[in-house]
Design a protein around this motif. Structure first.
Motif, PDB file in Angstrom:
ATOM      1  N   ARG A 144       0.842  -1.201   0.000  1.00 56.50           N
ATOM      2  CA  ARG A 144       0.000   0.000   0.000  1.00 56.50           C
ATOM      3  C   ARG A 144       0.878   1.253   0.000  1.00 56.50           C
ATOM      4  O   ARG A 144       1.842   1.331   0.766  1.00 56.50           O
ATOM      5  CB  ARG A 144      -0.953   0.004   1.189  1.00 56.50           C
ATOM      6  N   GLU A 180       0.856   5.732  -0.509  1.00 53.51           N
ATOM      7  CA  GLU A 180       0.099   6.981  -0.597  1.00 53.51           C
ATOM      8  C   GLU A 180       0.695   7.802  -1.728  1.00 53.51           C
ATOM      9  O   GLU A 180       1.897   8.081  -1.739  1.00 53.51           O
ATOM     10  CB  GLU A 180       0.164   7.760   0.712  1.00 53.51           C
ATOM     11  N   THR A 214      -4.638   6.439  -1.088  1.00 59.73           N
ATOM     12  CA  THR A 214      -3.880   5.245  -0.752  1.00 59.73           C
ATOM     13  C   THR A 214      -4.220   4.178  -1.774  1.00 59.73           C
ATOM     14  O   THR A 214      -5.409   3.924  -2.047  1.00 59.73           O
ATOM     15  CB  THR A 214      -4.223   4.740   0.660  1.00 59.73           C
ATOM     16  N   GLU A 262      -3.423   0.164  -3.449  1.00 62.84           N
ATOM     17  CA  GLU A 262      -2.859  -1.167  -3.260  1.00 62.84           C
ATOM     18  C   GLU A 262      -2.357  -1.668  -4.596  1.00 62.84           C
ATOM     19  O   GLU A 262      -3.111  -1.698  -5.584  1.00 62.84           O
ATOM     20  CB  GLU A 262      -3.899  -2.129  -2.697  1.00 62.84           C
ATOM     21  N   GLY A 308     -11.573  -3.317  -2.841  1.00 63.60           N
ATOM     22  CA  GLY A 308     -10.207  -3.488  -3.342  1.00 63.60           C
ATOM     23  C   GLY A 308     -10.172  -4.208  -4.675  1.00 63.60           C
ATOM     24  O   GLY A 308     -10.839  -3.820  -5.629  1.00 63.60           O
TER      25      GLY A 308
END
Length: 415
Positions: free
Chosen positions: A11, A13, A46, A48, A85
């Motif tokens: 993950r 940012e 953020t 993934e 997700g």
């Protein structure tokens, strides 16, 4: 030897940069490019990482929005929720953006592709089609999971996410499939035609020797022949054949193509990749009984439908075969205008050069991929044609896809 990075599952940012072709935006992290889905330019999110092959870029999904852009909205479909997700449905790219923002993103992509690939500085405005952002899609393909549930796949994945409904598809189409159990591994096609009939085809996959699979198609619902009406003319088309999926697209695109084509009375027009005759019908009206229209289509089933659909237009001739092969015929009558609606990959050099060699005054080029359009426009320029007009349409709301109709005119001696 330096080990290649693998950020899969990590993950990060990031600050989101401009939109890129393909339904994602561009961000950077530690010197690498990150292609981010479900984000908007200017946001801090953020992400993934979902795919990383160790090169100069990786792919990621936004899973948390820290600073939102003004155009962000709550997605109308629960399967587009950021909390899912990588389990988000891959069918929609822009459900998190309002309609105006979606169209601005698509316009930016078309503009950038034309500038980068074709060298054209051409401001683009993407027009909205009637009907809004939801319930516009009349045709859809679904996959079946191991438990027999119908659903869609996540982005860049073979997994199947079961669905109960799809808010961009016309009411009743997906629900009909979701209520049933299907043979695991099957592929489903659903088409809702203009008369309200629902056509469902299932292709059951049967393992063959050496691991290959063979599809066995069966009609589950409907006649398998969709009935549509455009500009007062009825068209019959195989439910699995090509037809514009947006309810308003056939009417809109036919009007635009006819206006741009302006084939002269008594003239000659070509309709390449002509399908079941949607554009040829208007071209036939323009050239009249003393003119001629040549429709070229590789699908023999579509050609058979076109012959039936245009049986009252004797000035239309039909050729079943690839455009590349048909245009090798040196005896074809040179056209005054050419209309073509190639597949997503575009027309390509062989087709563009074959068209240019006949020197039509005007070419009307329909494209559903901005990069392919830009490549073809560049090829036209090499062969003495310049783009003089372009209209773009949001024919696929909530997705990154956009439809363009470009007009190219012959410039003798490359003037």
């Amino acid at each position: 030897m330096t080990e290649k990075p693998d950020w899969t599952g990590r993950r990060l940012e990031v600050e989101v940069g401009p939109v890129a072709h393909g339904g994602h935006c561009v961000a950077r992290y530690e010197g690498r490019v990150v292609f981010v889905r479900h984000a908007l330019p200017g946001e801090t999110v953020t992400v993934e990482v979902t795919e990383d092959n160790g090169g100069g870029f990786c792919r990621a999904d936004a899973v948390e929005v820290r600073e939102a852009a003004p155009g962000r909205v709550i997605p109308p479909c629960p399967l587009a929720d950021a909390a899912l997700g990588t389990d988000r449905c891959g069918g929609c790219d822009f459900q998190h953006a309002d309609g105006e923002t979606q169209r601005e993103l698509k316009a930016a992509v078309v503009t950038e592709q034309l500038q980068r690939i074709a060298g054209l500085d051409w401001p683009v405005r993407v027009q909205e089609l009637p009907g809004g952002l939801l319930r516009w899609r009349t045709r859809a393909r679904l996959a079946v999971d191991r438990k027999g549930n119908a659903g869609f796949r996540p982005s860049r994945s073979h997994r199947v996410i079961p669905v109960a409904d799809c808010p961009i598809t016309v009411k009743g189409a997906v629900e009909e499939l979701a209520e049933r159990r299907w043979r695991p591994g099957a592929e489903l096609t659903v088409a809702a035609d203009g008369e309200g009939e629902l056509h469902v085809t299932a292709v059951d996959r049967k393992p063959q020797r050496r691991g290959r699979q063979q599809g066995v198609a069966r009609q589950v619902a409907g006649s398998g022949v969709a009935h549509e009406t455009v500009r007062g003319r009825r068209f019959d088309v195989g439910a699995q054949g090509f037809w514009q999926v947006h309810k308003a697209a056939p009417e809109t695109f036919t009007e635009v193509v006819a206006r741009f084509a302006a084939a002269p009375p008594g003239g000659v027009a070509w309709d390449l990749y002509g399908g079941v005759g949607l554009f040829a019908a208007d071209l036939a009206e323009q050239v009249g009984p003393t003119g001629s229209v040549l429709l070229v289509e590789s699908s023999r089933g579509a050609v058979e439908d076109a012959v039936s659909n245009l049986r009252d237009q004797p000035q239309v001739a039909f050729r079943a075969g690839t455009v590349e092969r048909v245009l090798e015929d040196e005896d074809l009558q040179a056209p005054d205008v050419v209309v073509l609606d190639p597949p997503r990959k575009g027309a390509g050099r062989q087709v563009v050069e074959a068209i240019a060699a006949r020197e039509p005054a005007r070419v009307v080029h329909v494209a559903c991929d901005p990069a392919a359009l830009a490549r073809d426009v560049s090829l036209y320029a090499e062969n003495g044609y310049r783009m003089v007009d372009l209209e773009a349409f949001d024919a696929f709301p909530m997705t990154h896809h956009v439809e363009c109709v470009a007009v190219l005119e012959h410039t003798p001696n490359n003037a």
